[in-house]
Motif scaffolding. Sequence first.
Motif, PDB file in Angstrom:
ATOM      1  N   GLU A  91      16.185   5.187 -19.375  1.00 38.95           N
ATOM      2  CA  GLU A  91      16.680   5.139 -18.003  1.00 38.95           C
ATOM      3  C   GLU A  91      15.450   5.138 -17.104  1.00 38.95           C
ATOM      4  O   GLU A  91      14.530   5.939 -17.314  1.00 38.95           O
ATOM      5  N   THR A  92      15.426   4.249 -16.125  1.00 40.52           N
ATOM      6  CA  THR A  92      14.241   4.096 -15.289  1.00 40.52           C
ATOM      7  C   THR A  92      14.585   4.232 -13.812  1.00 40.52           C
ATOM      8  O   THR A  92      15.690   3.903 -13.390  1.00 40.52           O
ATOM      9  N   SER A  93      13.610   4.742 -13.058  1.00 38.38           N
ATOM     10  CA  SER A  93      13.770   4.788 -11.599  1.00 38.38           C
ATOM     11  C   SER A  93      12.399   4.756 -10.944  1.00 38.38           C
ATOM     12  O   SER A  93      11.401   5.171 -11.538  1.00 38.38           O
ATOM     13  N   VAL A  94      12.368   4.227  -9.737  1.00 36.60           N
ATOM     14  CA  VAL A  94      11.159   4.204  -8.912  1.00 36.60           C
ATOM     15  C   VAL A  94      11.540   4.735  -7.537  1.00 36.60           C
ATOM     16  O   VAL A  94      12.547   4.329  -6.965  1.00 36.60           O
ATOM     17  N   ARG A  95      10.724   5.647  -7.017  1.00 36.56           N
ATOM     18  CA  ARG A  95      10.942   6.212  -5.683  1.00 36.56           C
ATOM     19  C   ARG A  95       9.733   5.917  -4.794  1.00 36.56           C
ATOM     20  O   ARG A  95       8.613   5.855  -5.270  1.00 36.56           O
ATOM     21  N   ASN A  96       9.998   5.779  -3.496  1.00 36.70           N
ATOM     22  CA  ASN A  96       8.913   5.538  -2.547  1.00 36.70           C
ATOM     23  C   ASN A  96       8.327   6.858  -2.071  1.00 36.70           C
ATOM     24  O   ASN A  96       8.712   7.939  -2.551  1.00 36.70           O
ATOM     25  N   GLU A  97       7.400   6.804  -1.123  1.00 34.92           N
ATOM     26  CA  GLU A  97       6.721   8.001  -0.621  1.00 34.92           C
ATOM     27  C   GLU A  97       7.687   9.015  -0.019  1.00 34.92           C
ATOM     28  O   GLU A  97       7.460  10.212  -0.071  1.00 34.92           O
ATOM     29  N   ALA A  98       8.799   8.532   0.541  1.00 33.73           N
ATOM     30  CA  ALA A  98       9.791   9.413   1.166  1.00 33.73           C
ATOM     31  C   ALA A  98      10.761  10.002   0.139  1.00 33.73           C
ATOM     32  O   ALA A  98      11.639  10.772   0.490  1.00 33.73           O
ATOM     33  N   GLY A  99      10.606   9.630  -1.134  1.00 30.64           N
ATOM     34  CA  GLY A  99      11.484  10.130  -2.177  1.00 30.64           C
ATOM     35  C   GLY A  99      12.771   9.343  -2.334  1.00 30.64           C
ATOM     36  O   GLY A  99      13.659   9.732  -3.085  1.00 30.64           O
ATOM     37  N   GLU A 100      12.869   8.211  -1.639  1.00 26.42           N
ATOM     38  CA  GLU A 100      14.059   7.375  -1.712  1.00 26.42           C
ATOM     39  C   GLU A 100      14.004   6.468  -2.941  1.00 26.42           C
ATOM     40  O   GLU A 100      12.949   5.925  -3.273  1.00 26.42           O
ATOM     41  N   VAL A 101      15.145   6.308  -3.613  1.00 28.22           N
ATOM     42  CA  VAL A 101      15.211   5.450  -4.791  1.00 28.22           C
ATOM     43  C   VAL A 101      15.065   3.993  -4.361  1.00 28.22           C
ATOM     44  O   VAL A 101      15.759   3.528  -3.463  1.00 28.22           O
ATOM     45  N   CYS A 102      14.148   3.279  -5.016  1.00 29.06           N
ATOM     46  CA  CYS A 102      13.911   1.862  -4.736  1.00 29.06           C
ATOM     47  C   CYS A 102      14.363   0.973  -5.891  1.00 29.06           C
ATOM     48  O   CYS A 102      14.700  -0.188  -5.685  1.00 29.06           O
ATOM     49  N   LEU A 103      14.331   1.514  -7.093  1.00 30.78           N
ATOM     50  CA  LEU A 103      14.750   0.782  -8.287  1.00 30.78           C
ATOM     51  C   LEU A 103      15.434   1.770  -9.208  1.00 30.78           C
ATOM     52  O   LEU A 103      14.990   2.913  -9.345  1.00 30.78           O
ATOM     53  N   THR A 104      16.500   1.327  -9.855  1.00 26.89           N
ATOM     54  CA  THR A 104      17.190   2.159 -10.830  1.00 26.89           C
ATOM     55  C   THR A 104      17.757   1.260 -11.914  1.00 26.89           C
ATOM     56  O   THR A 104      18.031   0.086 -11.661  1.00 26.89           O
ATOM     57  N   GLY A 105      17.903   1.790 -13.120  1.00 24.28           N
ATOM     58  CA  GLY A 105      18.489   0.988 -14.184  1.00 24.28           C
ATOM     59  C   GLY A 105      18.100   1.465 -15.560  1.00 24.28           C
ATOM     60  O   GLY A 105      17.618   2.583 -15.743  1.00 24.28           O
ATOM     61  N   THR A 106      18.323   0.576 -16.529  1.00 24.10           N
ATOM     62  CA  THR A 106      18.031   0.891 -17.923  1.00 24.10           C
ATOM     63  C   THR A 106      17.206  -0.229 -18.546  1.00 24.10           C
ATOM     64  O   THR A 106      17.173  -1.357 -18.046  1.00 24.10           O
ATOM     65  N   ALA A 107      16.572   0.098 -19.656  1.00 20.86           N
ATOM     66  CA  ALA A 107      15.810  -0.897 -20.400  1.00 20.86           C
ATOM     67  C   ALA A 107      15.897  -0.572 -21.887  1.00 20.86           C
ATOM     68  O   ALA A 107      16.025   0.588 -22.275  1.00 20.86           O
ATOM     69  N   ASP A 143       0.807  -1.226   0.000  1.00 22.68           N
ATOM     70  CA  ASP A 143       0.000   0.000   0.000  1.00 22.68           C
ATOM     71  C   ASP A 143       0.840   1.277   0.000  1.00 22.68           C
ATOM     72  O   ASP A 143       0.303   2.363   0.150  1.00 22.68           O
ATOM     73  N   GLU A 144       2.158   1.171  -0.162  1.00 22.97           N
ATOM     74  CA  GLU A 144       2.999   2.358  -0.224  1.00 22.97           C
ATOM     75  C   GLU A 144       2.904   2.956  -1.631  1.00 22.97           C
ATOM     76  O   GLU A 144       2.961   2.242  -2.632  1.00 22.97           O
ATOM     77  N   GLU A 145       2.757   4.263  -1.714  1.00 20.10           N
ATOM     78  CA  GLU A 145       2.689   4.938  -3.001  1.00 20.10           C
ATOM     79  C   GLU A 145       4.093   5.065  -3.575  1.00 20.10           C
ATOM     80  O   GLU A 145       5.040   5.417  -2.869  1.00 20.10           O
ATOM     81  N   ILE A 146       4.228   4.743  -4.867  1.00 17.93           N
ATOM     82  CA  ILE A 146       5.518   4.849  -5.533  1.00 17.93           C
ATOM     83  C   ILE A 146       5.370   5.748  -6.757  1.00 17.93           C
ATOM     84  O   ILE A 146       4.277   5.936  -7.287  1.00 17.93           O
ATOM     85  N   THR A 147       6.499   6.302  -7.195  1.00 15.79           N
ATOM     86  CA  THR A 147       6.522   7.154  -8.374  1.00 15.79           C
ATOM     87  C   THR A 147       7.581   6.630  -9.328  1.00 15.79           C
ATOM     88  O   THR A 147       8.736   6.416  -8.932  1.00 15.79           O
ATOM     89  N   GLY A 148       7.194   6.413 -10.579  1.00 20.59           N
ATOM     90  CA  GLY A 148       8.121   5.941 -11.595  1.00 20.59           C
ATOM     91  C   GLY A 148       8.540   7.063 -12.521  1.00 20.59           C
ATOM     92  O   GLY A 148       7.764   7.988 -12.789  1.00 20.59           O
ATOM     93  N   ARG A 149       9.772   7.004 -12.986  1.00 25.19           N
ATOM     94  CA  ARG A 149      10.296   7.998 -13.922  1.00 25.19           C
ATOM     95  C   ARG A 149      11.024   7.270 -15.045  1.00 25.19           C
ATOM     96  O   ARG A 149      11.770   6.314 -14.798  1.00 25.19           O
ATOM     97  N   VAL A 150      10.789   7.734 -16.270  1.00 26.07           N
ATOM     98  CA  VAL A 150      11.436   7.164 -17.446  1.00 26.07           C
ATOM     99  C   VAL A 150      12.010   8.308 -18.268  1.00 26.07           C
ATOM    100  O   VAL A 150      11.332   9.307 -18.502  1.00 26.07           O
TER     101      VAL A 150
END
Length: 64
Positions: free
Chosen positions: A38-54, A16-23
């Motif tokens: 280039e991809t990234s996902v951040r949690n509600e606190a703005g912390e990076v949870c996923l990073t990488g490329t596709a 149930d945590e809100e996440i934000t994705g960026r491409v």
Amino acid sequence: VFLGVEWKFVKAVGVDEEITGRVEIKDVRDDKPICKIETSVRNEAGEVCLTGTATVFTVALAKN
């Protein structure tokens, strides 16, 4: 359509945590509808949870 990914999962995300994705598009091929992103996902606190490329194959969206 994902052709390949290189992702690092650096932090867990809670239920149930809100996440934000960026491409961000980094490279586009001239001969085929393929690009590198280039991809990234951040949690509600703005912390990076996923990073990488596709590498993705893109198709035109259908018009309604």
